[in-house]
Structures are given as structure tokens and as C-alpha cells.
Design a protein around this motif. Structure first.
Motif, PDB file in Angstrom:
ATOM      1  N   VAL A 126       6.559  -1.380  -0.661  1.00 10.17           N
ATOM      2  CA  VAL A 126       7.162  -0.775   0.320  1.00 10.17           C
ATOM      3  C   VAL A 126       7.814   0.581   0.190  1.00 10.17           C
ATOM      4  CG1 VAL A 126       8.791  -1.104   2.172  1.00 10.17           C
ATOM      5  CG2 VAL A 126       7.658  -3.058   1.559  1.00 10.17           C
ATOM      6  N   ALA A 127       8.495   0.814  -0.934  1.00 12.94           N
ATOM      7  CA  ALA A 127       8.824   1.980  -1.090  1.00 12.94           C
ATOM      8  C   ALA A 127       7.839   3.237  -1.346  1.00 12.94           C
ATOM      9  CB  ALA A 127       9.877   2.043  -2.518  1.00 12.94           C
ATOM     10  N   ALA A 128       6.982   2.794  -2.193  1.00 10.52           N
ATOM     11  CA  ALA A 128       6.064   3.888  -2.109  1.00 10.52           C
ATOM     12  C   ALA A 128       5.137   4.126  -0.826  1.00 10.52           C
ATOM     13  CB  ALA A 128       4.641   3.187  -3.384  1.00 10.52           C
ATOM     14  N   TRP A 129       4.874   2.997   0.010  1.00 14.71           N
ATOM     15  CA  TRP A 129       4.416   3.317   1.228  1.00 14.71           C
ATOM     16  C   TRP A 129       5.236   4.469   1.996  1.00 14.71           C
ATOM     17  CZ3 TRP A 129       0.309   4.338   3.843  1.00 14.71           C
ATOM     18  CH2 TRP A 129       0.065   3.887   5.350  1.00 14.71           C
ATOM     19  N   ARG A 130       6.508   4.173   2.026  1.00 12.86           N
ATOM     20  CA  ARG A 130       7.476   4.797   3.157  1.00 12.86           C
ATOM     21  C   ARG A 130       7.486   6.188   2.422  1.00 12.86           C
ATOM     22  NH1 ARG A 130      12.056   0.015   3.749  1.00 12.86           N
ATOM     23  NH2 ARG A 130      11.029  -1.075   5.583  1.00 12.86           N
ATOM     24  N   GLU A 131       7.502   6.384   1.397  1.00 16.32           N
ATOM     25  CA  GLU A 131       7.601   7.881   0.792  1.00 16.32           C
ATOM     26  C   GLU A 131       6.393   8.507   1.021  1.00 16.32           C
ATOM     27  OE1 GLU A 131       9.142   8.995  -2.931  1.00 16.32           O
ATOM     28  OE2 GLU A 131      10.039   6.768  -3.456  1.00 16.32           O
TER      29      GLU A 131
END
Length: 694
Positions: free
Chosen positions: A418-423
Motif C-alpha cells: 500500500v505504501a508503494a502504491w500510494r507513493e
């Protein structure tokens, strides 16, 4: 008509509200405990009627759980083919009580004949899927489910019935793990923290559009292969006002899901049918599509769907049903809508699908691929992936696609993804070594169009430091020096060994043999949750216990001790390990031999069990061997001689372990040196540099 069904020990424990160990104690201590009427010696089955009478006569004032008794009552009035329909009918009744509780309170005050006459019409006014007539002798069952719903709420009461049904029929309905459901919804922008839907356009021009839950956001969620409705129920938990639609080929499952969602919202529409062959929602579009579609379906409808307009990115090959589901999902997305689909990894690299993959990339439909850790989806042999897709407002080639590999983060893979996708959606360029990277589209559009994330991730520069390369080299050199010292010294004088079957050693009391059994559907394990489990894979690899309960569900608490000998039952080459650590629970597919150390040396025993001379006593299974330790033969020697043999076998085992470690370190050194040379962190030595080095 009531049937006398059979119940297992786990069922009895649930009916009595006790642990399974208590049931075993009752069987040993009470002569009047009912005898088994079926099952097997290790998993006996009992008459529900007899168990009911026994528990009531030995209850000692103990309160029995009403939900478990209700479940067994349902089993007693309906066979397996009728049970799902009965549960769905009771669910429809719960929808009626949930929406018109006062009406049911007034009706329930009447006698059973009045309820039987009036109830069908009233339920059908609320939800049409209910029988037109009801027998008076069925009303007590209706009253029971109403009482359970009054105690724990109608949705929870129905969830309980579905949970028990899916346990018994686990092969009919595959339940997507809740963790995967939550991750998919997070990636789709249905955020549990804000109850907002975030729509991201991640093309060449990045823009964010966060629409509040109370605003004008169109909130529609669709699952074309909804199964038990996990994705749709999860979406409703986060967005109570959303409209959810779904379709499933199994009529029974679709009906249960329709009732399950009707207890949460009046804005759900679940239909029956094969979504690819008979789309029940033609022309409908959703903001979000989330699904776990069928894999490897060879009969998905290739012949009759050749000219289908959904194949906007190309006709899916006959063997690529997954690419048909991808395009079906895109066809049901609104402009800028998001789809998250669970996919097998082969979809990303099969040669037959490369043209469609290329079109998905070029037109901005495929935005990210997330590789999940092995085991995150139980009972699947490979590590699956999540594809994140969007329906762009216009055909626009994006500059980058996100690749994420969470395999190194089994405990927090969802947070990492999720963190990678949001960035990525915020327009940042990612390059976290070994985890995520914004890959230029041109790097993906080669002859293979391989969408395997690990292929595109970079390696951390600090991992290629000269100190690390040199350290790896020194460890290999040191280990090679030690190897020669580990080879056991033997004499060349032969001797005759008189062999006896292991069963003879058992008869003499020199050892005991134990095996583990897995829990069956509906059974309760005696092992506490979170216990370490020694698996057959651990024994083959020579590592400590790596499994955990309840993922590795076993029946009994057989705890290992130092000096035990563990033997996998099915292997390519016979293996027997002497355990140096205890405290783990024995897993399945293992023999556990516990020798008396005063009579039988463990290393001596292990050495002979996996010797080539015993192969003739084991059964061949194509490329594998089934090991029956009782048929193995071991020499009868004085304990002093056994210990001498045991020391030789220990040295051999240490030599084998060091040799394997040297091979692993050597492979790592080769890769490190090659990567260091290509990244420029180390350089080749000239002749002067080599001189003086070992």
C-alpha cells in the motif's frame, strides 16, 4: 423429518462448550459415554441423538451454546444437498426480521400454525427468495434462529451459519483470506481510515482526486466472481452506503451471498451465472472492481466468445482464461475506475499472452503488479500476484509502471504494498532495492513482456560493498578448510552385521514410534494457537521448526525432545534427522522415533534408517519414496558399538551440512562478485594484486 446425523469429537466439544481434550477425558472416564457409530479409529463419529441425551444428563448445570445446537439441528432436518437452501431460507427470514423487527414481534406472539400461515407472505414482501409455504413443524426452527439473532444480531447469526457451512463444504467454496481482501480494497482506494474513495490517474500527467464519503462520489463496487462475497462485504464495511453487485456461477453460493449482503444493505444485487459466458450486468460500470477469479480454466468459452466486444486489448488465448477476466473487469469499469485482481504469477510471463500484456501497458490499463509472499494465500502452491488496472479517460501511454515484490516481508506485506502504491500515485519515482520500483515502460515492452516484479528490482548499492564481497569470499575459504577435518575416519576391516526389523526393537521396548494426523473440517485441535510446528520440509532441510498453528493444523500435541529421530514419510531420498532442539509440535507426514538412550543410540538409528540398504523396504512412488520405518532393518549391537557408529554418522551429518552451506555460500559469492563487478563496486585484480592472496 429429523435425521440422526453423526458428529465428531470436535463437534461434541463445540456442543458442550469445552475443549477437545475434555471430550477425550469423558470417553476414558465415563463408561456410559456413547460408542462410535462411524468414522475411523483416529477420528470416530457419534450419534447426535445419543450425544445430546448424554450431555443433557451430565450437564451439571453447565450452559450449552445455543448456536452450535442450532447448527446441528439444521443438519438433522436437511441433508447436505438441501442444507444450503435451508440456510438461505433462514437468512431471508433474518433479512425480514432485520428490516421489520416489530412486525415479526407481533407475529411471533401467535401460535405455530398462525406463524406458518402468515410468515411466507411477509418475508416475500421484503425479499422474494423465500418458499411460498411453511410447515407448522418448521416454525420452532424459525423461532430458534430468531432467538439467536436477537442475542447476537441478524448479520452475525447468519455469518455463523455460513461459517459452519463453508467449513463442511470447503471444496465447494474457496474463501479469499481476509488479509487479501483488505489489501485489495486498500489498493482500490477504498480506505478504511477515511471512508473515502481515492481515485488516482497515474498516467503521464499525475493528478489526485479524493472524494469524501459524503460528497458526490459514485460508489459502486463489482465482483464478477464473487463466491462467498468477501470483497463485497468488506467494501460495505468500509463504505456502508455503497452499491455492490456480483455474480457467481454456483447458484447455491450466489444465493447465500445475496442474503449475506442483504443483511448489510438494501443496495446489493447478486446474480447467478458464468460471468464470461453469460454476463448478468451487460453495460453496467462500477467505480471499483475487485475479484479473485478462477485460475487455469480451460473451458472459459473461447469458441463461443471469439467476437466478444469485451476483448478490447485482444482475443484471450485459449489457455489464458485469466486475461479474459482482466478484460471483463476493465469492460465493467467507469472512466478512471480501479480494478484489483488476484492473479497467478504465470499470467505475467506466459508467451501466449504477451501481445495482450503489451496492449494493456501501452494503453495505460495496467498500472502495477504486486507479488505476494508465498503462503499469504493458503492452499495455493505458488505465490500469487495482484494486478492493479484502471480504465483511462483516453488512450495515453504512461511513462512508468509500478513493480512491487513483498516476498521478503511476509509479516507486513500489505503495508509495504500500500505504501508503494500510494507513493506511485502521488507521482513519486520509486526505487527501493528488492522491494519496489517505478519501471520505465520501454523496459517492459520487449519480446517477452515479462511482468514478474522481481525481474525489474534493483539491488542495494551497500549490499555490493567491497567489504561484503571480501567477507563472503573469506567465509567460503574458511569453510573449505574445515570440510576436510569433518570427513570421518573409518577402517578397511569389513564385518558382518545381523539386521533385525525395527518392529523387533519396538517389541523389546528400545524405542517408541509416533505419527501426527491433520485436523479435519469441523474438528478442533488440542494444540494451542501459535505453537511452533516441525514440518517434513524442516526435517529435509535440517532446520528448526518453521510452522505455526493454526495454519499447520494438527490433531494432537506431540511435543518433540532433543534426541528424537524425525523421518519424513514421503521423500526423494530417505532422510532421518536427530533433533538437537525440542519443544516443537510434531507436524504431519512425519514419523517420530524416540529411542531409549541407554539401549539405542539416536545417531546410530538415524544413520541406518536412511541408508541405501533399507531402500528395498520402502515403497516407490514415481520420483518419490514412501518410508515405512517399521519395515526398516537395523543391526543389534552393544550400546558402546552403537555410539561409535553414531559418532561416525554425526561426523557425516556435519560434513553434509557444511558441504551444503559451502555450496550456498559459493553461489552467493558468485552472484555478489558478478553484481559488484557490473555495478562498479569492485574491480578485477591484476597479477600483482593476486600475488600473496590465499
Amino acid at each position: 423429518m429429523r435425521r440422526d446425523v453423526q458428529v465428531t469429537a470436535a463437534d461434541i466439544a463445540r456442543l458442550a462448550g469445552v475443549g477437545r481434550a475434555a471430550v477425550s477425558n469423558w470417553r476414558r472416564r465415563h463408561d456410559d459415554f456413547p460408542e462410535p457409530v462411524g468414522g475411523t479409529a483416529t477420528s470416530p463419529a457419534f450419534s447426535l441423538g445419543e450425544i445430546r441425551a448424554w450431555l443433557l444428563s451430565h450437564g451439571d448445570g453447565r450452559e450449552l451454546p445455543p448456536d452450535e445446537w442450532l447448527w446441528q439441528d439444521l443438519r438433522a432436518v436437511a441433508d447436505d444437498d438441501e442444507l444450503a437452501g435451508l440456510i438461505a431460507d433462514l437468512g431471508a427470514f433474518l433479512v425480514y426480521t432485520h428490516r421489520r423487527g416489530g412486525d415479526w414481534t407481533d407475529l411471533a406472539a401467535g401460535d405455530d400454525a398462525t406463524v406458518a400461515a402468515e410468515l411466507p407472505g411477509r418475508v416475500r414482501q421484503v425479499i422474494g427468495a423465500f418458499p411460498a409455504s411453511l410447515a407448522a413443524d418448521a416454525v420452532p426452527l424459525v423461532r430458534s434462529i430468531a432467538a439467536l439473532a436477537a442475542e447476537r444480531g441478524a448479520p452475525d447469526a447468519f455469518e455463523f451459519l455460513c461459517e459452519r457451512y463453508f467449513e463442511v463444504h470447503s471444496r465447494r467454496v474457496y474463501l479469499t483470506p481476509p488479509e487479501i481482501v483488505a489489501l485489495s480494497l486498500d489498493l482500490a482506494g477504498i480506505d478504511t481510515r477515511t471512508h473515502a474513495r481515492t481515485v488516482h490517474d497515474t498516467g503521464s500527467d499525475t493528478r489526485n482526486d479524493t472524494r469524501s464519503d459524503a460528497g458526490s462520489a459514485a460508489r459502486t463496487v463489482f465482483d464478477p466472481a464473487c463466491g462467498a462475497g468477501g470483497f463485497l462485504a468488506g467494501a460495505l464495511d468500509r463504505l456502508p452506503g455503497a452499491r455492490v453487485t456480483g455474480q457467481d456461477a454456483d447458484r447455491t453460493t450466489a444465493r447465500l451471498t445475496a442474503v449475506r449482503l442483504a443483511l448489510r444493505t438494501e443496495n446489493a444485487d447478486i446474480r447467478t451465472g458464468d460471468s464470461l459466458r453469460a454476463d448478468a450486468f451487460p453495460g453496467d460500470s462500477a467505480d471499483v472492481v475487485v475479484s479473485n477469479p478462477p485460475f487455469n480454466d480451460r473451458g472459459w468459452g473461447y469458441e463461443e466468445l471469439t467476437a466478444d466486444p469485451r476483448w478490447e486489448y485482444g482475443l484471450p488465448p485459449r489457455m489464458e482464461s485469466e486475461l479474459a477476466w482482466v478484460q471483463h473487469a476493465l469492460a465493467h469499469l467507469k472512466t478512471d475506475g480501479i480494478a484489483v485482481l488476484l492473479m497467478p504469477p504465470a499470467v505475467g510471463n506466459r508467451r501466449s499472452g504477451r501481445r495482450i500484456r503489451a496492449q494493456l501497458l501501452r494503453r495505460g490499463a495496467l498500472r502495477a503488479v504486486v507479488a505476494l509472499p508465498a503462503g499469504s494465500v493458503p492452499n495455493v502452491a505458488v505465490a500469487l500476484t495482484l494486478w492493479i488496472l484502471r480504465r483511462p479517460a483516453e488512450a495515453r501511454t504512461p511513462s512508468h509502471v509500478l513493480m512491487v515484490d513483498t516476498s521478503a516481508h511476509p509479516d507486513d506485506y500489505a503495508e509495504v504494498a500500500v505504501a508503494a502504491w500510494r507513493e506511485f500515485t502521488e507521482g513519486r519515482e520509486l526505487d527501493e532495492p528488492g522491494v519496489s520500483r517505478s519501471v520505465p515502460l520501454v523496459d517492459l515492452l520487449d519480446d517477452e513482456v515479462d511482468l514478474t516484479p522481481a525481474r525489474y528490482l534493483s539491488t542495494a548499492s551497500e549490499d555490493l560493498s567491497p567489504e561484503r564481497v571480501t567477507g563472503a569470499r573469506n567465509r567460503v575459504v574458511d569453510l573449505l578448510r574445515v570440510l576436510a577435518e569433518l570427513v570421518p575416519v573409518t577402517t578397511t576391516e569389513p564385518r558382518d552385521l545381523t539386521l533385525v526389523p525395527l518392529s523387533e526393537l519396538l517389541r523389546r521396548g528400545m524405542l517408541t514410534v509416533q505419527q501426527q494426523a491433520p485436523t479435519r473440517p469441523g474438528e478442533t485441535s488440542e494444540v494451542p494457537d501459535g505453537s511452533a510446528v516441525l514440518t517434513a520440509e524442516d526435517v529435509v532441510a535440517g532446520r528448526p521448526a518453521s510452522g505455526k498453528t493454526p495454519e499447520r493444523a494438527v490433531q494432537r500435541e506431540i511435543v518433540t525432545r532433543p534426541g528424537d529421530v524425525a523421518v519424513p514419510q514421503v521423500v526423494r531420498v530417505p532422510v532421518a534427522r536427530v533433533l538437537t532442539q525440542g519443544g516443537a509440535v510434531l507436524g504431519t507426514h512425519l514419523h517420530l522415533l524416540r529411542p531409549d538412550p541407554e539401549m539405542l543410540d539416536p545417531d546410530f538409528l538415524a544413520g541406518f534408517l536412511c541408508s541405501s540398504s533399507n531402500l528395498r523396504h520402502y515403497s516407490s512412488m514415481s520420483t518419490n519414496i514412501r518410508v515405512d520405518v517399521r519395515r526398516a532393518e537395523v543391526p543389534l549391537l552393544p550400546i558402546e558399538e552403537q555410539r561409535a557408529y553414531g559418532e561416525a554418522f554425526r561426523r557425516l551429518a556435519a560434513f553434509e551440512s557444511a558441504l551444503r552451506q559451502a555450496a550456498e555460500l559459493g553461489e552467493n559469492l558468485i552472484q555478489l562478485t558478478a553484481d559488484g563487478l557490473t555495478h562498479g563496486s569492485v574491480r578485477p585484480c591484476d597479477d600483482n594484486d593476486v600475488k600473496g592472496n590465499p
